[in-house]
Design an enzyme around this catalytic site. Structure first.
Site, short mmCIF file in Angstrom:
data_model
loop_
_atom_site.label_atom_id
_atom_site.label_comp_id
_atom_site.label_asym_id
_atom_site.label_seq_id
_atom_site.Cartn_x
_atom_site.Cartn_y
_atom_site.Cartn_z
N SER A 201 1.00 -1.12 0.11
CA SER A 201 0.06 -0.15 -0.10
C SER A 201 0.76 1.10 0.02
CB SER A 201 -1.11 0.02 1.34
OG SER A 201 -1.84 0.83 1.12
N GLU A 326 -8.89 -4.76 -4.23
CA GLU A 326 -8.22 -3.96 -3.13
C GLU A 326 -9.11 -3.09 -2.38
OE1 GLU A 326 -5.41 -4.01 -2.39
OE2 GLU A 326 -3.89 -4.58 -4.15
N HIS A 418 -7.94 -5.58 0.07
CA HIS A 418 -6.55 -4.94 0.33
C HIS A 418 -5.98 -5.37 1.74
CE1 HIS A 418 -3.96 -1.45 -0.31
NE2 HIS A 418 -4.29 -0.90 1.16
#
Length: 500
Positions: A201, A326, A418
């Site tokens: 991320s 995600e 995610h």
């Protein structure tokens, strides 16, 4: 390695350039490598960023006398209770927030040094913690890899524009932490010439930022980017944001002005600007997150993509990829609002209109048929993450590059969301708080496969599948079963022609 741990001291000591540190031995889990891992936690690489150093460039930690107890995590830049997060990332109070945590199977081993993984945590550049149990390097140690996790200043303290303060303070923290690794990792059994940086991320965004920085090239050998939130904010936008936030806080946009505000007030001011949603799409399309790396013309001379096109970092082995869904869960949480927003307006927010919109909907017809929420989740995912994988691949040119998709769906919601790949990467399926993200009984063979690819890449510079060399090259798809597929990001390709 590790077979004689019982005869060794429980609390090993290592001499760093700044002073001695004392860690502790713990067992590894699974596998057939080293049975024990020595953890050295909370080692300061910089002076506490408080008082006159609060908005300054980081200052290397001064040497100390005696032995530093490194058996507990140091203070974290993340403050207070972060609430329910996808990854358990605790906050630790205290002023000395710039630390490294070193996990090694062979402290004091001098030659040959083991390969090193340096992990940069995510959290949108405003949250996250290197003290997460998911980032424990014990099972990388089991497989012969020394592992380091680093902290860096977050939010406005780390990345906000201040008139008379150094830019990109969080980036400067990354660089100083990597300098510490280069100077000290041999004392922990690592090879300073074989350092791989990795992150997920915002941590993946940190990896691409460092990969494109001329001043960082000597600090690492290879890079692994998981779901990287790539981008660097133009200087004018960073200044506009900094002035506006200072005005809302009722202070001058200077170090003196911001120093008058307590941490709690600054966190309150930045909170609204860091929520994931349509604003995230607009920010990523126009450069980067408002509190993240900035193109300042000095430390960061151009955007990461522009640097990659210039060939910066092009010789370094590089793995890049993302998960399939995600931000679909983000869209699901916004379902009550989305039902009132026309589909074409949502697509325009991502820059999709005209022929690009038509091509994108055709390529994602199966997802679109599942309804507006699923389509919105795919658009968010592609705009913030997956389209950037393709942009990076195009910008890298002939550099040694491999790409993947993480496609295993959670047992909870059927999504590859995610952060879901992080416990597989670290091989910590026995860690805490996995069930809310993965559901019960995540597949052990998949963790073995994902983790082994990371170990092989850090050790030998090759994750174990063919390079991505041109459009149509193979993509590794991690799932049950995993597969190797040609051009397996093709459903995202129409996003590349969207308005930026």
């Amino acid at each position: 390695m590790g077979s004689d741990t019982g005869a060794r001291e429980q609390y090993p000591e290592v001499a760093t350039a700044e002073g001695r540190v004392r860690g502790w031995w713990r067992p590894t889990t699974g596998g057939t490598g080293a049975a024990s891992s020595a953890a050295f936690l909370g080692i300061p690489f910089a002076e506490p960023p408080v008082a006159e150093l609060r908005f300054a460039a980081p200052v290397p930690k001064a040497p100390w006398d005696g032995v530093l107890d490194a058996t507990a995590f140091g203070a974290t830049p993340q403050r207070g209770d972060p609430g329910v997060t996808l990854i358990p990332e605790p906050s630790v109070p205290g002023p000395s927030t710039l630390n490294v945590n070193v996990f090694t199977p062979a402290p004091r081993r001098r030659f040959p040094g083991l390969p090193v993984l340096v992990w940069i945590h995510g959290g949108g550049y405003y949250a996250g913690s290197p003290a997460s149990p998911w980032y424990d390097g014990r099972n990388f140690n089991r497989d012969g890899v020394v592992t380091v996790t680093i902290s860096y200043r977050l939010g406005f303290d780390g990345f906000g524009w201040i008139q008379d303060a150094p830019s990109n303070r969080g980036v400067r923290d990354w660089l100083l932490a990597l300098e510490w690794v280069r100077r000290n990792i041999a004392a922990f059994g690592g090879d300073p010439g074989r350092v791989t940086i990795a992150g997920q991320s915002a941590g993946g965004g940190a990896v691409t930022t460092l990969l494109g920085m001329e001043s960082a090239q000597h600090l690492f050998h290879s890079a692994y980017c998981l779901s990287g939130a790539m981008g660097a904010l133009p200087a004018a936008r960073a200044q506009e944001f900094g002035r506006a936030l200072a005005e809302r806080g009722g202070v001058a946009p200077t170090r003196l002005g911001w120093s008058a505000l307590p941490e709690e007030r600054i966190l309150e001011l930045q909170k609204d600007q860091t929520r994931i949603g349509p604003r995230t799409l607009r920010s990523m399309r126009t450069g980067g997150l408002p509190l993240g790396p900035t193109v300042d013309g000095d430390l960061i001379r151009r955007s990461p993509l522009a640097s990659l096109r210039e060939g910066i970092g092009g010789d370094k082995p590089f793995v890049v990829g993302s998960a399939d869904d995600e931000f679909t869960a983000v869209a699901a949480r916004s379902g009550a609002v989305l039902r009132w927003i026309p589909r074409n307006l949502l697509l325009r927010t991502a820059g999709l209109s005209g022929d690009a919109r038509t091509a994108y909907l055709a390529a994602n017809a199966e997802v679109a048929a599942l309804g507006k929420i699923r389509l919105t989740g795919r658009v968010l995912t592609d705009a913030v993450f997956r389209a950037n994988v393709l942009r990076i691949l195009e910008a890298r040119g002939p550099g040694p590059t491999w790409t993947y998709r993480f496609s295993w769906p959670s047992g909870n919601d059927g999504l590859a969301g995610h952060c879901i790949d992080v416990p597989f990467f670290f091989d910590c399926l026995d860690g805490p708080a996995l069930a809310p993200l993965t559901g019960g009984h995540p597949p052990r063979p998949l963790a073995d496969e994902v983790h082994r690819a990371a170990v092989d890449f850090v050790t030998d510079g090759d994750p174990g599948w063919p390079r991505y060399e041109e459009t149509g090259s193979p993509v590794k798809v991690f799932g049950t079963p995993s597969a190797l597929r040609a051009d397996d990001y093709r459903s995202v390709r129409a996003m590349l022609t969207a308005r930026r």
